[in-house]
Design a protein around this motif. Structure first.
Motif, PDB file in Angstrom:
ATOM      1  N   TRP A  52      -5.427   1.999  33.459  1.00 58.98           N
ATOM      2  CA  TRP A  52      -5.436   0.617  33.074  1.00 58.98           C
ATOM      3  C   TRP A  52      -6.625  -0.174  33.775  1.00 58.98           C
ATOM      4  CZ3 TRP A  52      -4.191  -3.284  29.836  1.00 58.98           C
ATOM      5  CH2 TRP A  52      -4.317  -4.550  30.430  1.00 58.98           C
ATOM      6  N   SER A  53      -7.219  -1.092  33.231  1.00 57.88           N
ATOM      7  CA  SER A  53      -8.369  -1.917  33.825  1.00 57.88           C
ATOM      8  C   SER A  53      -8.396  -3.204  33.269  1.00 57.88           C
ATOM      9  CB  SER A  53      -9.758  -0.922  33.693  1.00 57.88           C
ATOM     10  OG  SER A  53     -10.440  -1.923  33.186  1.00 57.88           O
ATOM     11  N   GLU A  54      -8.610  -4.228  34.093  1.00 52.06           N
ATOM     12  CA  GLU A  54      -8.849  -5.456  33.489  1.00 52.06           C
ATOM     13  C   GLU A  54      -9.606  -5.623  32.411  1.00 52.06           C
ATOM     14  OE1 GLU A  54      -6.827  -8.444  34.427  1.00 52.06           O
ATOM     15  OE2 GLU A  54      -5.622  -6.896  35.289  1.00 52.06           O
ATOM     16  N   GLU A  55     -10.482  -5.098  32.373  1.00 59.21           N
ATOM     17  CA  GLU A  55     -11.474  -5.108  31.194  1.00 59.21           C
ATOM     18  C   GLU A  55     -11.134  -4.808  29.950  1.00 59.21           C
ATOM     19  OE1 GLU A  55     -14.506  -2.065  32.111  1.00 59.21           O
ATOM     20  OE2 GLU A  55     -15.029  -2.730  34.001  1.00 59.21           O
ATOM     21  N   ILE A  56      -9.731  -3.944  29.996  1.00 59.22           N
ATOM     22  CA  ILE A  56      -9.024  -3.881  28.667  1.00 59.22           C
ATOM     23  C   ILE A  56      -8.805  -5.057  27.792  1.00 59.22           C
ATOM     24  CG2 ILE A  56      -6.999  -2.782  27.704  1.00 59.22           C
ATOM     25  CD1 ILE A  56      -7.722  -0.563  29.510  1.00 59.22           C
ATOM     26  N   ILE A  57      -8.409  -5.908  28.412  1.00 57.17           N
ATOM     27  CA  ILE A  57      -7.945  -7.274  27.832  1.00 57.17           C
ATOM     28  C   ILE A  57      -9.129  -7.792  26.932  1.00 57.17           C
ATOM     29  CG2 ILE A  57      -7.168  -9.647  28.500  1.00 57.17           C
ATOM     30  CD1 ILE A  57      -5.968  -8.424  30.926  1.00 57.17           C
ATOM     31  N   PRO A  58     -10.311  -8.199  27.647  1.00 56.11           N
ATOM     32  CA  PRO A  58     -11.262  -8.696  26.502  1.00 56.11           C
ATOM     33  C   PRO A  58     -11.547  -7.765  25.532  1.00 56.11           C
ATOM     34  CG  PRO A  58     -12.204  -8.517  28.734  1.00 56.11           C
ATOM     35  CD  PRO A  58     -10.740  -8.057  28.876  1.00 56.11           C
ATOM     36  N   TRP A  59     -11.801  -6.483  25.815  1.00 57.76           N
ATOM     37  CA  TRP A  59     -12.006  -5.386  24.832  1.00 57.76           C
ATOM     38  C   TRP A  59     -11.159  -5.272  23.861  1.00 57.76           C
ATOM     39  CZ3 TRP A  59      -9.364  -1.051  23.469  1.00 57.76           C
ATOM     40  CH2 TRP A  59      -9.966   0.001  22.770  1.00 57.76           C
ATOM     41  N   GLY A  60      -9.701  -5.706  24.042  1.00 62.80           N
ATOM     42  CA  GLY A  60      -8.644  -5.453  23.065  1.00 62.80           C
ATOM     43  C   GLY A  60      -8.805  -6.524  21.984  1.00 62.80           C
ATOM     44  N   TYR A  61      -8.849  -7.678  22.571  1.00 58.82           N
ATOM     45  CA  TYR A  61      -9.126  -9.049  21.857  1.00 58.82           C
ATOM     46  C   TYR A  61     -10.116  -8.753  20.757  1.00 58.82           C
ATOM     47  CZ  TYR A  61      -5.460 -11.798  24.286  1.00 58.82           C
ATOM     48  OH  TYR A  61      -4.243 -12.291  24.470  1.00 58.82           O
ATOM     49  N   ALA A  62     -11.408  -8.310  21.231  1.00 58.56           N
ATOM     50  CA  ALA A  62     -12.478  -8.008  20.479  1.00 58.56           C
ATOM     51  C   ALA A  62     -12.387  -7.095  19.361  1.00 58.56           C
ATOM     52  CB  ALA A  62     -13.625  -7.491  21.253  1.00 58.56           C
ATOM     53  N   ARG A  63     -11.522  -5.888  19.790  1.00 64.57           N
ATOM     54  CA  ARG A  63     -11.004  -4.810  18.779  1.00 64.57           C
ATOM     55  C   ARG A  63     -10.012  -5.432  17.601  1.00 64.57           C
ATOM     56  NH1 ARG A  63     -12.695   0.296  19.786  1.00 64.57           N
ATOM     57  NH2 ARG A  63     -11.717   0.526  17.669  1.00 64.57           N
ATOM     58  N   LEU A  64      -9.086  -6.339  18.025  1.00 66.17           N
ATOM     59  CA  LEU A  64      -8.242  -7.180  17.311  1.00 66.17           C
ATOM     60  C   LEU A  64      -8.940  -7.890  16.162  1.00 66.17           C
ATOM     61  CD1 LEU A  64      -5.044  -8.075  19.171  1.00 66.17           C
ATOM     62  CD2 LEU A  64      -5.333  -6.046  17.933  1.00 66.17           C
ATOM     63  N   ARG A  65      -9.833  -8.357  16.676  1.00 64.01           N
ATOM     64  CA  ARG A  65     -10.824  -9.294  15.823  1.00 64.01           C
ATOM     65  C   ARG A  65     -11.609  -8.394  14.681  1.00 64.01           C
ATOM     66  NH1 ARG A  65     -11.557 -12.680  20.518  1.00 64.01           N
ATOM     67  NH2 ARG A  65     -10.289 -14.309  20.098  1.00 64.01           N
ATOM     68  N   ARG A  66     -11.970  -7.334  15.190  1.00 68.44           N
ATOM     69  CA  ARG A  66     -12.869  -6.212  14.267  1.00 68.44           C
ATOM     70  C   ARG A  66     -11.914  -5.831  13.331  1.00 68.44           C
ATOM     71  NH1 ARG A  66     -16.251  -1.790  17.382  1.00 68.44           N
ATOM     72  NH2 ARG A  66     -14.920  -0.667  16.297  1.00 68.44           N
ATOM     73  N   MET A  67     -10.525  -5.509  13.722  1.00 69.54           N
ATOM     74  CA  MET A  67      -9.568  -5.044  12.842  1.00 69.54           C
ATOM     75  C   MET A  67      -9.338  -6.002  11.673  1.00 69.54           C
ATOM     76  SD  MET A  67      -6.403  -3.333  14.680  1.00 69.54           S
ATOM     77  CE  MET A  67      -6.865  -2.413  16.271  1.00 69.54           C
ATOM     78  N   GLN A  68      -9.042  -7.369  12.321  1.00 65.93           N
ATOM     79  CA  GLN A  68      -8.874  -8.244  11.247  1.00 65.93           C
ATOM     80  C   GLN A  68     -10.019  -8.467  10.255  1.00 65.93           C
ATOM     81  OE1 GLN A  68      -8.195 -11.915  13.085  1.00 65.93           O
ATOM     82  NE2 GLN A  68      -5.995 -12.173  12.153  1.00 65.93           N
ATOM     83  N   GLU A  69     -11.256  -8.450  10.879  1.00 69.48           N
ATOM     84  CA  GLU A  69     -12.314  -8.651   9.842  1.00 69.48           C
ATOM     85  C   GLU A  69     -12.409  -7.516   8.683  1.00 69.48           C
ATOM     86  OE1 GLU A  69     -15.828  -9.061  12.213  1.00 69.48           O
ATOM     87  OE2 GLU A  69     -15.002 -10.717  13.078  1.00 69.48           O
ATOM     88  N   SER A  70     -12.127  -6.242   9.501  1.00 67.65           N
ATOM     89  CA  SER A  70     -12.245  -5.259   8.305  1.00 67.65           C
ATOM     90  C   SER A  70     -11.007  -5.276   7.432  1.00 67.65           C
ATOM     91  CB  SER A  70     -12.123  -3.631   9.286  1.00 67.65           C
ATOM     92  OG  SER A  70     -13.019  -3.787  10.332  1.00 67.65           O
ATOM     93  N   LEU A  71      -9.922  -5.514   7.716  1.00 67.55           N
ATOM     94  CA  LEU A  71      -8.677  -5.546   6.901  1.00 67.55           C
ATOM     95  C   LEU A  71      -9.252  -6.709   5.792  1.00 67.55           C
ATOM     96  CD1 LEU A  71      -5.854  -4.729   6.237  1.00 67.55           C
ATOM     97  CD2 LEU A  71      -5.124  -6.607   7.733  1.00 67.55           C
ATOM     98  N   CYS A  72      -9.737  -7.777   6.184  1.00 68.58           N
ATOM     99  CA  CYS A  72     -10.094  -8.709   4.997  1.00 68.58           C
ATOM    100  C   CYS A  72     -11.040  -8.269   4.151  1.00 68.58           C
ATOM    101  CB  CYS A  72     -10.778 -10.030   5.753  1.00 68.58           C
ATOM    102  SG  CYS A  72      -9.412 -11.171   6.757  1.00 68.58           S
ATOM    103  N   THR A  73     -12.045  -7.457   4.758  1.00 68.51           N
ATOM    104  CA  THR A  73     -13.162  -6.940   3.912  1.00 68.51           C
ATOM    105  C   THR A  73     -12.527  -5.896   2.815  1.00 68.51           C
ATOM    106  OG1 THR A  73     -14.536  -6.903   5.619  1.00 68.51           O
ATOM    107  CG2 THR A  73     -15.260  -5.617   3.978  1.00 68.51           C
TER     108      THR A  73
END
Ligand code: SF4
Length: 253
Positions: free
Chosen positions: A180-201
């Motif tokens: 675990w590392s605190e960096e995972i939090i912003p990284w995770g949010y960015a990944r969720l956004r990317r997933m959401q965009e890919s899903l919309c596409t």
């Protein structure tokens, strides 16, 4: 509400395949032997851990028909699955006995992402205290991103950061550990956004094809004009009869 899960981006690699398999649940000719055996191995390990009993290393029962990708041999796949179970029994189960754990733990995190409600869900093979374990029947080498997403999911769902996530290569014994590392939090949010965009596409272009690595285990590759999958064969597991599935062209609409 949009549902996202850790392996969604891999599923979305080809929009058409995603829509047909995940949304329309279109039937395929037969499951891949490797997939069927992977499920069987996971199921036997889960049962063993739930009951606190040695893992069932008996003969595998496969569906009547299975698909093999070029170069695969059923006997090799069966041997690999057996070796995975034997390693679990010899190297892992004894140390897990008596430890508090949850098996195939469904984890759900409801959150808002840029004002939109999202469910981020996943099934964790093993939750052992603050550790997340993921059994791999193949090479665990490329698992780091998936492990980070599991850490992010468990953090969001419980409000507590887990300690680490571990991918266990059942055949090789190789392990990949992501702390675990605190960096995972912003990284995770960015990944969720990317997933959401890919899903919309994908949902906007449900017939879009993206040939490449996704084709190898695509259930529709033999009927897809754009497929880059290697050859594939249908095996009758009772008679041993093998049928080559000829690639058809211009079948996709
Ligand atoms: S064969 Fe490849 S391009 Fe065709 S649907 Fe499957 S993954 Fe997509």
């Amino acid at each position: 509400m949009t549902t996202l899960y850790p392996t969604l981006e891999a599923d979305l690699a080809c929009p058409s395949r995603y829509v047909r398999t995940q949304l329309h649940k279109e039937p395929s000719l037969a499951p891949f032997a490797s997939t069927a055996l992977g499920k069987e191995v996971h199921g036997r390990i889960a049962t063993s851990l739930r009951l606190g009993l040695p893992v069932n290393q008996g003969a595998f029962r496969l569906p009547r028909r299975v698909m093999l990708s070029e170069g695969e041999k059923l006997d090799d796949l069966l041997n690999r699955a057996q070796r995975g179970l034997a390693r679990f029994e010899a190297d892992y189960r004894p140390n897990l006995e008596g430890e508090a754990h949850r098996v195939e733990a469904f984890v759900e995190w409801k959150l808002e992402l840029d004002g939109k409600p999202v469910r981020f869900v996943g099934k964790l093979d093993l939750l052992l205290g603050q550790e997340i374990w993921d059994w791999k029947t193949g090479n665990p080498g490329g698992s780091r991103e998936q492990l980070r997403l599991y850490l992010f999911l468990a953090y969001g769902a419980t409000g507590n950061p887990p300690r680490l996530a571990r991918a266990v290569g059942l055949e090789s014994g190789e392990e990949v550990v992501e702390p675990w590392s605190e960096e995972i939090i912003p990284w995770g949010y960015a990944r969720l956004r990317r997933m959401q965009e890919s899903l919309c596409t994908a949902l906007a272009n449900p017939k879009a094809l993206n040939p490449g690595r996704a084709c190898r285990y695509c259930p529709y590759a033999h009927a897809c004009s754009a497929s880059q999958a290697p050859g594939r064969y249908l095996l009758d597991t009772r008679t041993g009869e093998v049928t080559e599935l000829a690639a058809q062209s211009l079948v996709t609409e």
